[in-house]
Design a protein around this motif. Structure first.
Motif, PDB file in Angstrom:
ATOM      1  N   LEU A 362       1.392  -0.928  -0.119  1.00 22.44           N
ATOM      2  CA  LEU A 362      -0.331  -0.378  -0.101  1.00 22.44           C
ATOM      3  C   LEU A 362       1.320   0.874  -0.259  1.00 22.44           C
ATOM      4  CD1 LEU A 362      -2.537  -1.069   2.261  1.00 22.44           C
ATOM      5  CD2 LEU A 362      -2.871  -0.975   0.149  1.00 22.44           C
ATOM      6  N   GLU A 363       2.187   0.950   0.485  1.00 19.11           N
ATOM      7  CA  GLU A 363       3.054   2.634   0.569  1.00 19.11           C
ATOM      8  C   GLU A 363       4.078   1.886   0.572  1.00 19.11           C
ATOM      9  OE1 GLU A 363       2.315   5.889   0.502  1.00 19.11           O
ATOM     10  OE2 GLU A 363       0.321   5.266   1.059  1.00 19.11           O
ATOM     11  N   ASN A 364       5.709   2.269  -0.473  1.00 20.24           N
ATOM     12  CA  ASN A 364       6.814   2.468  -0.092  1.00 20.24           C
ATOM     13  C   ASN A 364       7.349   3.547  -0.338  1.00 20.24           C
ATOM     14  OD1 ASN A 364       8.813   1.733  -0.032  1.00 20.24           O
ATOM     15  ND2 ASN A 364       8.973  -0.046  -1.655  1.00 20.24           N
ATOM     16  N   ALA A 365       7.771   4.552   0.444  1.00 20.67           N
ATOM     17  CA  ALA A 365       8.240   5.904   0.163  1.00 20.67           C
ATOM     18  C   ALA A 365       8.399   6.628   1.751  1.00 20.67           C
ATOM     19  CB  ALA A 365       7.100   6.684   0.170  1.00 20.67           C
ATOM     20  N   GLY A 370       4.856  16.436   9.373  1.00 22.11           N
ATOM     21  CA  GLY A 370       3.451  16.353   9.361  1.00 22.11           C
ATOM     22  C   GLY A 370       3.327  15.629   7.777  1.00 22.11           C
ATOM     23  N   GLU A 371       3.509  14.991   7.591  1.00 23.35           N
ATOM     24  CA  GLU A 371       2.762  14.090   6.430  1.00 23.35           C
ATOM     25  C   GLU A 371       1.635  13.581   6.341  1.00 23.35           C
ATOM     26  OE1 GLU A 371       5.736  14.963   2.286  1.00 23.35           O
ATOM     27  OE2 GLU A 371       6.414  13.105   3.871  1.00 23.35           O
ATOM     28  N   VAL A 372       0.242  12.926   5.577  1.00 22.38           N
ATOM     29  CA  VAL A 372      -0.033  12.038   6.301  1.00 22.38           C
ATOM     30  C   VAL A 372      -0.767  11.591   4.913  1.00 22.38           C
ATOM     31  CG1 VAL A 372      -2.198  11.924   7.000  1.00 22.38           C
ATOM     32  CG2 VAL A 372      -1.017  14.180   7.730  1.00 22.38           C
ATOM     33  N   PHE A 373      -1.058   9.961   5.464  1.00 22.76           N
ATOM     34  CA  PHE A 373      -1.746   9.543   4.045  1.00 22.76           C
ATOM     35  C   PHE A 373      -2.698   8.185   4.578  1.00 22.76           C
ATOM     36  CE2 PHE A 373       2.254   7.333   5.969  1.00 22.76           C
ATOM     37  CZ  PHE A 373       1.925   5.616   5.908  1.00 22.76           C
ATOM     38  N   ASP A 374      -3.415   7.753   3.668  1.00 22.47           N
ATOM     39  CA  ASP A 374      -4.495   6.816   4.084  1.00 22.47           C
ATOM     40  C   ASP A 374      -4.204   5.628   4.441  1.00 22.47           C
ATOM     41  OD1 ASP A 374      -6.393   9.039   4.376  1.00 22.47           O
ATOM     42  OD2 ASP A 374      -7.154   8.931   2.439  1.00 22.47           O
ATOM     43  N   ALA A 375      -5.112   5.267   5.723  1.00 30.22           N
ATOM     44  CA  ALA A 375      -4.261   3.786   6.145  1.00 30.22           C
ATOM     45  C   ALA A 375      -4.643   2.298   4.672  1.00 30.22           C
ATOM     46  CB  ALA A 375      -5.213   2.941   7.172  1.00 30.22           C
ATOM     47  N   GLU A 376      -6.437   3.058   4.486  1.00 29.85           N
ATOM     48  CA  GLU A 376      -6.864   2.177   3.144  1.00 29.85           C
ATOM     49  C   GLU A 376      -6.614   0.880   3.473  1.00 29.85           C
ATOM     50  OE1 GLU A 376      -4.818   2.628  -1.169  1.00 29.85           O
ATOM     51  OE2 GLU A 376      -3.296   4.144  -0.127  1.00 29.85           O
ATOM     52  N   SER A 377      -6.841  -0.087   5.037  1.00 36.21           N
ATOM     53  CA  SER A 377      -7.064  -1.019   4.625  1.00 36.21           C
ATOM     54  C   SER A 377      -7.104  -1.105   6.543  1.00 36.21           C
ATOM     55  CB  SER A 377      -6.228  -2.242   4.270  1.00 36.21           C
ATOM     56  OG  SER A 377      -6.710  -3.717   4.807  1.00 36.21           O
ATOM     57  N   ARG A 378      -8.490  -2.137   6.458  1.00 35.27           N
ATOM     58  CA  ARG A 378      -8.262  -2.094   9.045  1.00 35.27           C
ATOM     59  C   ARG A 378      -7.406  -3.006   8.692  1.00 35.27           C
ATOM     60  NH1 ARG A 378     -12.684  -5.240   8.975  1.00 35.27           N
ATOM     61  NH2 ARG A 378     -12.907  -4.840  10.886  1.00 35.27           N
ATOM     62  N   MET A 468      -8.870   4.906   9.371  1.00 34.55           N
ATOM     63  CA  MET A 468      -8.172   5.207   9.874  1.00 34.55           C
ATOM     64  C   MET A 468      -7.288   5.972   9.049  1.00 34.55           C
ATOM     65  SD  MET A 468      -4.709   3.096  11.863  1.00 34.55           S
ATOM     66  CE  MET A 468      -6.023   2.471  12.880  1.00 34.55           C
ATOM     67  N   SER A 469      -6.549   7.703   9.181  1.00 36.84           N
ATOM     68  CA  SER A 469      -4.978   7.876   8.569  1.00 36.84           C
ATOM     69  C   SER A 469      -4.044   7.820   9.534  1.00 36.84           C
ATOM     70  CB  SER A 469      -5.279   9.125   8.290  1.00 36.84           C
ATOM     71  OG  SER A 469      -5.916  10.141   9.235  1.00 36.84           O
TER      72      SER A 469
END
Length: 507
Positions: A362-365, A370-378, A468-469
């Motif tokens: 889902l993420e690799n960065a 201060g930066e935010v991203f959505d969890a995209e999964s429970r 969740m974020s």
């Protein structure tokens, strides 16, 4: 024929017909439906009961090349009640299948509950030692055994209880830890002294059915609570490790903040004398296994590859189980591998098989504070790494109902803190990573488990997020890798069909 097998077969032939004839609990299991797994806040990769309440692991063993985990279980609603032994089976420690309850409280010595103990294999029988609980005018707890040749149907020994009374004359005596060394069987049971100090008592046997009281093994000096339960003992790197679940330890700063504590002492058990050598169990020698809000009743197993595996209850007594209104409550932790560092402290890490549950990246960065991203999964695994140990690191899980779960490492003070908000929401442990900060975090619908570094510190807690974020805080950039995790616990239609054909039709 060895005497212990002969004694068992005699007891088995005369076993209560009521136990075999009553298959209503199997019929109830067969009628369970998969949609119960999709209820609100329900996890997908943690062991959980098909329905109802789950608490302490009751036994953990290998039988016919399959892993068996048993757990205290009240199948009728999401609240504590008369405990059965729930049952789940796996061939690989990852895919877990629900099985019918192994023990049901119904006999005169266990009619108010079958409490946790030990699962082991002896002479091709899957053998369960457990505590029978009766609560009438006075509480009575006895130690009992049940056996199975197929791992499905367990028959209680006709001559139960094996141990009828507490040597102290006090009803609190439970959770037998049973093992064999050479030609002798050993049973450690948790109890309390007449002075209401936690203690362990020892029994020995040559046949596994007739037990002799061998006295008190160890007792609290007064600072280690009023009841010891769920004892566990294993050997690692030439030492023995004694695990205890303790009621009544007073909080000391950020130590022992939970209602009850689950920890360990490093020791040595002398089999010639049937005693621990120079063992002191006090708040000075007792180390917490997990620093989170929800961890209790840990059980261990030595795997065929010689790894020590551990599972525990991801819950705590007198907690607010939000999901109980949905007819279920709580779960077990993910299974952990146990090792010991050069200082004699235990390290807990997720079993290596957990990587097989990763279904999607889902993420690799790199992320800056201060930066935010959505969890995209429970349900996901998140790995966070910094470049050094000289800057503070922070991760905040936030959700729509204004809840949050915060993880923060302080470089100056060399400790790591979690905060899930609310009253008594903070937990903290000292931690000194060597080269960089490494966190491995598992979130599964309503739980979070944080593994720090090589497993020096672990936090396990329940949370109840919505949408969740994830926000990065602190002073350092973090490299984030996030994986969606697939479902790995559920029903198997083949098991239900086998039960119909081989069990219900037979009886």
């Amino acid at each position: 024929m060895e005497m212990d097998v002969f004694i068992f077969l005699v007891g088995l032939c005369a076993v209560s017909a009521e136990f075999i004839d009553d298959t209503s609990y199997i019929e109830s299991f067969i009628n369970q439906r998969e949609p119960t797994l999709s209820r609100k806040y329900r996890p997908i990769f943690h062991i959980i009961a098909p329905d109802g309440w789950i608490s302490n692991p009751a036994g953990f063993t290998i039988f016919k090349r399959q892993y068996h985990i048993f757990y205290q279980y009240h199948p009728y609603n999401g609240a504590w009640g008369r405990m059965s032994w729930g049952h789940a089976i796996s061939s690989d420690l990852i895919e877990w299948i629900h099985y019918p309850a192994a023990l049901i409280p119904k006999d005169y010595y266990d009619k108010h509950g079958c409490l946790a103990g030990t699962a082991l294999v002896r002479k091709n029988f899957l053998t369960l030692f457990y505590t029978g609980h009766v609560s009438e005018k006075e509480s009575m707890q006895t130690q009992n055994v049940a056996l199975s040749g197929n791992g499905l149907i367990f028959q209680k020994y006709l001559y139960n209880p094996l141990v009828r009374d507490s040597p102290n004359g006090i009803g609190e005596i439970r959770n037998p830890k049973v093992w064999r060394f050479r030609n002798v069987w050993y049973m450690i049971v948790g109890t309390t002294s007449r002075q209401w100090n936690g203690q362990l008592v020892l029994y020995t046997s040559t046949d596994m059915f007739n037990w002799k009281h061998n006295g008190t093994l160890v007792e609290s000096f007064g600072d280690m609570g009023y009841v010891w339960e769920n004892p566990d003992l294993f050997e690692i790197d030439g030492y023995h490790v004694l695990i205890l679940s303790v009621q009544g330890i007073e909080a000391d700063g950020y130590r022992f903040r939970n209602l009850y504590q689950n920890g360990y002492v490093v020791c040595f058990f002398n089999y010639q004398r049937a005693r621990f050598e120079d063992l002191e169990v006090s708040t000075a020698t007792f180390y917490e296994l997990d620093y989170g809000h929800d961890f209790y009743g840990a059980k261990t197993l030595r795997a065929p590859d010689d790894r020590i595996l551990m599972v525990a209850w991801l819950g705590m007594w007198e907690s607010n189980f939000v999901e109980s209104t949905e007819g279920w409550a709580s779960m077990l932790t993910i299974i952990r591998e146990v090792s010991m560092n050069k200082d004699g402290r235990l390290l807990l890490t997720p079993i290596r098989e957990m990587v097989e549950l990763r279904s999607e990246v889902l993420e690799n960065a790199w992320y800056s504070p201060g930066e935010v991203f959505d969890a995209e999964s429970r349900s996901f695994e998140l790995i966070a790494d910094s470049r050094s140990v000289d800057a503070d690191v922070g991760i905040v899980f936030e959700w729509k109902n204004e809840g949050r779960f915060t993880i923060g490492y302080s470089a100056e003070h060399e400790y790591i803190t979690i905060d899930r908000g609310g009253v008594d929401g903070v937990r903290r442990a000292y931690w000194s990573p060597k080269d960089y900060v490494h966190l491995r975090i598992f979130v599964d619908a309503s739980s979070v488990e944080v593994f720090c570094g090589d497993g020096e510190v672990v936090f396990s807690s329940r949370i109840y997020p919505k949408s969740m974020s994830i926000r990065i805080t602190g002073e350092a950039q973090l490299h984030i890798v996030q994986y969606r995790i697939r479902r790995s616990v559920g029903f198997d239609a083949k098991v239900a069909q086998r039960l119909k054909q081989d069990i219900l039709h037979k009886y």
